[in-house]
Design a protein around this motif. Structure first.
Motif, PDB file in Angstrom:
ATOM      1  N   LEU A 111       0.843  -1.198   0.000  1.00 57.29           N
ATOM      2  CA  LEU A 111       0.000   0.000   0.000  1.00 57.29           C
ATOM      3  C   LEU A 111       0.875   1.242   0.000  1.00 57.29           C
ATOM      4  N   GLY A 112       0.638   2.139  -0.946  1.00 55.01           N
ATOM      5  CA  GLY A 112       1.294   3.429  -0.928  1.00 55.01           C
ATOM      6  C   GLY A 112       2.553   3.525  -1.759  1.00 55.01           C
ATOM      7  N   VAL A 113       2.857   4.781  -2.181  1.00 61.96           N
ATOM      8  CA  VAL A 113       4.084   5.082  -2.912  1.00 61.96           C
ATOM      9  C   VAL A 113       4.681   6.374  -2.361  1.00 61.96           C
ATOM     10  N   ASP A 114       5.990   6.526  -2.541  1.00 64.44           N
ATOM     11  CA  ASP A 114       6.695   7.764  -2.216  1.00 64.44           C
ATOM     12  C   ASP A 114       6.834   8.596  -3.483  1.00 64.44           C
ATOM     13  N   VAL A 115       6.628   9.892  -3.349  1.00 66.22           N
ATOM     14  CA  VAL A 115       6.706  10.792  -4.491  1.00 66.22           C
ATOM     15  C   VAL A 115       7.527  12.016  -4.102  1.00 66.22           C
ATOM     16  N   GLU A 116       8.375  12.450  -5.008  1.00 69.20           N
ATOM     17  CA  GLU A 116       9.089  13.711  -4.842  1.00 69.20           C
ATOM     18  C   GLU A 116       8.537  14.698  -5.863  1.00 69.20           C
ATOM     19  N   ILE A 117       8.046  15.842  -5.364  1.00 70.48           N
ATOM     20  CA  ILE A 117       7.415  16.834  -6.230  1.00 70.48           C
ATOM     21  C   ILE A 117       7.473  18.187  -5.532  1.00 70.48           C
ATOM     22  N   ASP A 118       7.625  19.236  -6.295  1.00 75.58           N
ATOM     23  CA  ASP A 118       7.534  20.608  -5.795  1.00 75.58           C
ATOM     24  C   ASP A 118       6.057  20.978  -5.821  1.00 75.58           C
ATOM     25  N   VAL A 119       5.379  20.832  -4.690  1.00 73.35           N
ATOM     26  CA  VAL A 119       3.928  20.923  -4.683  1.00 73.35           C
ATOM     27  C   VAL A 119       3.422  22.331  -4.996  1.00 73.35           C
ATOM     28  N   LEU A 120       4.249  23.345  -4.766  1.00 75.91           N
ATOM     29  CA  LEU A 120       3.810  24.723  -4.998  1.00 75.91           C
ATOM     30  C   LEU A 120       4.038  25.168  -6.439  1.00 75.91           C
ATOM     31  N   ASN A 121       5.068  24.619  -7.078  1.00 72.63           N
ATOM     32  CA  ASN A 121       5.453  25.113  -8.406  1.00 72.63           C
ATOM     33  C   ASN A 121       5.278  24.095  -9.521  1.00 72.63           C
ATOM     34  N   ALA A 122       4.884  22.877  -9.177  1.00 72.50           N
ATOM     35  CA  ALA A 122       4.680  21.864 -10.219  1.00 72.50           C
ATOM     36  C   ALA A 122       3.577  22.311 -11.166  1.00 72.50           C
ATOM     37  N   PRO A 123       3.684  21.993 -12.448  1.00 70.23           N
ATOM     38  CA  PRO A 123       2.607  22.349 -13.391  1.00 70.23           C
ATOM     39  C   PRO A 123       1.316  21.611 -13.044  1.00 70.23           C
ATOM     40  N   ASP A 124       0.210  22.148 -13.534  1.00 68.19           N
ATOM     41  CA  ASP A 124      -1.101  21.577 -13.217  1.00 68.19           C
ATOM     42  C   ASP A 124      -1.196  20.116 -13.634  1.00 68.19           C
ATOM     43  N   GLU A 125      -0.547  19.765 -14.746  1.00 64.94           N
ATOM     44  CA  GLU A 125      -0.631  18.371 -15.194  1.00 64.94           C
ATOM     45  C   GLU A 125       0.054  17.426 -14.203  1.00 64.94           C
ATOM     46  N   ASP A 126       1.085  17.901 -13.502  1.00 63.64           N
ATOM     47  CA  ASP A 126       1.721  17.069 -12.480  1.00 63.64           C
ATOM     48  C   ASP A 126       0.805  16.900 -11.269  1.00 63.64           C
ATOM     49  N   ILE A 127       0.075  17.953 -10.908  1.00 68.52           N
ATOM     50  CA  ILE A 127      -0.874  17.839  -9.796  1.00 68.52           C
ATOM     51  C   ILE A 127      -1.987  16.864 -10.168  1.00 68.52           C
ATOM     52  N   ALA A 128      -2.461  16.921 -11.411  1.00 69.49           N
ATOM     53  CA  ALA A 128      -3.474  15.969 -11.870  1.00 69.49           C
ATOM     54  C   ALA A 128      -2.931  14.543 -11.816  1.00 69.49           C
ATOM     55  N   GLU A 129      -1.669  14.367 -12.213  1.00 69.55           N
ATOM     56  CA  GLU A 129      -1.047  13.043 -12.162  1.00 69.55           C
ATOM     57  C   GLU A 129      -0.885  12.579 -10.718  1.00 69.55           C
ATOM     58  N   LEU A 130      -0.588  13.506  -9.821  1.00 65.59           N
ATOM     59  CA  LEU A 130      -0.463  13.169  -8.406  1.00 65.59           C
ATOM     60  C   LEU A 130      -1.786  12.613  -7.875  1.00 65.59           C
ATOM     61  N   LYS A 131      -2.887  13.247  -8.228  1.00 63.28           N
ATOM     62  CA  LYS A 131      -4.184  12.751  -7.767  1.00 63.28           C
ATOM     63  C   LYS A 131      -4.480  11.365  -8.332  1.00 63.28           C
ATOM     64  N   LYS A 132      -4.083  11.121  -9.571  1.00 60.91           N
ATOM     65  CA  LYS A 132      -4.259   9.778 -10.140  1.00 60.91           C
ATOM     66  C   LYS A 132      -3.486   8.741  -9.329  1.00 60.91           C
ATOM     67  N   LYS A 133      -2.301   9.108  -8.877  1.00 59.11           N
ATOM     68  CA  LYS A 133      -1.489   8.186  -8.071  1.00 59.11           C
ATOM     69  C   LYS A 133      -2.162   7.897  -6.732  1.00 59.11           C
ATOM     70  N   VAL A 134      -2.824   8.900  -6.162  1.00 55.21           N
ATOM     71  CA  VAL A 134      -3.550   8.681  -4.912  1.00 55.21           C
ATOM     72  C   VAL A 134      -4.674   7.672  -5.129  1.00 55.21           C
ATOM     73  N   TYR A 135      -5.427   7.818  -6.213  1.00 58.37           N
ATOM     74  CA  TYR A 135      -6.521   6.885  -6.485  1.00 58.37           C
ATOM     75  C   TYR A 135      -5.995   5.474  -6.758  1.00 58.37           C
ATOM     76  N   GLU A 136      -4.848   5.386  -7.394  1.00 58.44           N
ATOM     77  CA  GLU A 136      -4.284   4.085  -7.752  1.00 58.44           C
ATOM     78  C   GLU A 136      -3.642   3.391  -6.563  1.00 58.44           C
TER      79      GLU A 136
END
Length: 301
Positions: A11-36
């Motif tokens: 269960l779960g994955v580790d992710v490295e991301i600049d949450v404040l400056n990442a492009p919107d498509e990366d935030i959308a991809e992040l949410k997909k990872k949460v669902y997966e």
């Protein structure tokens, strides 16, 4: 954005991301990872309270908790769980979440994503217990699934409502009446498909579900609810049930999890260590489950 599976866990994955400056498509991809993956641990975060709120708004519509005593003093969007006083004053509420629950399942409109950002991390016994209720439902005996088919659950905060400082000298009948007035019991489907993945999810919790109802609204036997909670692991006081996952964290971790799919229980000890966590809760881009608006309109919510 980089992703790595967590070690020794399904269960779960580790992710490295600049949450404040990442492009919107990366935030959308992040949410997909949460669902997966159900839980995503964002590593190496160093956010101010205001920046944490900004990240929450990037993830969706932020829900402010309905009781002010949990609020961060400067950012009410942040729910504070803390046993550490600041300048002699209690900020937030200590010993929160010591029971199996989905966040806000006692409300007419629960939210899809929970974000936890630990501020003071215990040296020992840190972490949160989780149960994947999609996986747990798949493992139920067929006879139990058949008994739950088409049913609904009644959910209320009444069992675990925390008494506030100004409640101390009030008659308990007044407190109970206020609970029922502000947070009346709500009905949700016992099982519903995840709006993104389609996975059937069992949506009951030891803390807030007090009754199961058949499709015609008649109550199902109390023993069925007890048996299902035991089967999925929520009745195990040892936390050794095969469905239970302990998610640990370090300073700088920020946890994002799927609040539809997971029940969780905070890990507390008899002699608690100093601990402070900030929480933001978010409605994502999808209905919590299909038809929730019509269901709550029918109940007059």
């Amino acid at each position: 954005m980089t992703t790595a599976p967590q070690t020794d866990t399904a269960l779960g994955v580790d992710v490295e991301i600049d949450v404040l400056n990442a492009p919107d498509e990366d935030i959308a991809e992040l949410k997909k990872k949460v669902y997966e993956h159900k839980i995503v641990v964002l590593k190496g975060q160093h956010l101010s309270a205001a920046e944490f709120v900004s990240f929450g708004h990037r993830m969706g519509e932020v829900e402010t908790y309905y009781q002010p005593m949990y609020h961060h003093p400067e950012h009410k969007e942040i729910f504070v769980s803390s046993n550490v006083k600041e300048a002699g004053q209690q900020v937030g509420v200590p010993q929160t979440g010591k029971f199996w629950h989905h966040d806000y399942s006692f409300m007419a409109r629960p939210f899809g994503l929970t974000l936890i950002y630990p501020q003071v991390v215990p040296k020992e016994n840190r972490g949160t217990y989780f149960i994947d209720m999609g996986k747990a439902y798949r493992k139920l005996p067929q006879a139990m699934k058949d008994a739950l088919a088409g049913s609904s659950s009644r959910n209320s905060v009444r069992r675990y409502f925390k008494i506030r400082p100004d409640d101390v000298y009030r008659p308990i009948t007044d407190v109970l009446a206020e609970i029922e007035d502000h947070t009346p019991a709500v009905t949700h489907p016992t099982v519903f498909p995840h709006p993104v993945t389609g996975e059937p999810l069992l949506y009951i919790s030891e803390a807030f579900t007090y009754e199961l109802q058949a499709a015609d609204g008649s109550p199902l036997p109390d023993s069925l609810l007890r048996d299902v909670l035991a089967a999925v692991g929520q009745a195990d006081p040892t936390f050794q049930h095969e469905n239970i996952h302990l998610q640990t964290f370090d300073k700088g971790d920020l946890l994002v999890w799927d609040n539809r799919s997971l029940v969780h229980c905070a890990r507390h000890t008899v002699k608690p260590e100093p601990t402070v966590s900030h929480r933001i809760t978010v409605h994502d881009d999808h209905e919590f489950y299909a038809g929730i608006g019509a269901r709550q309109s029918a109940e007059g919510r």
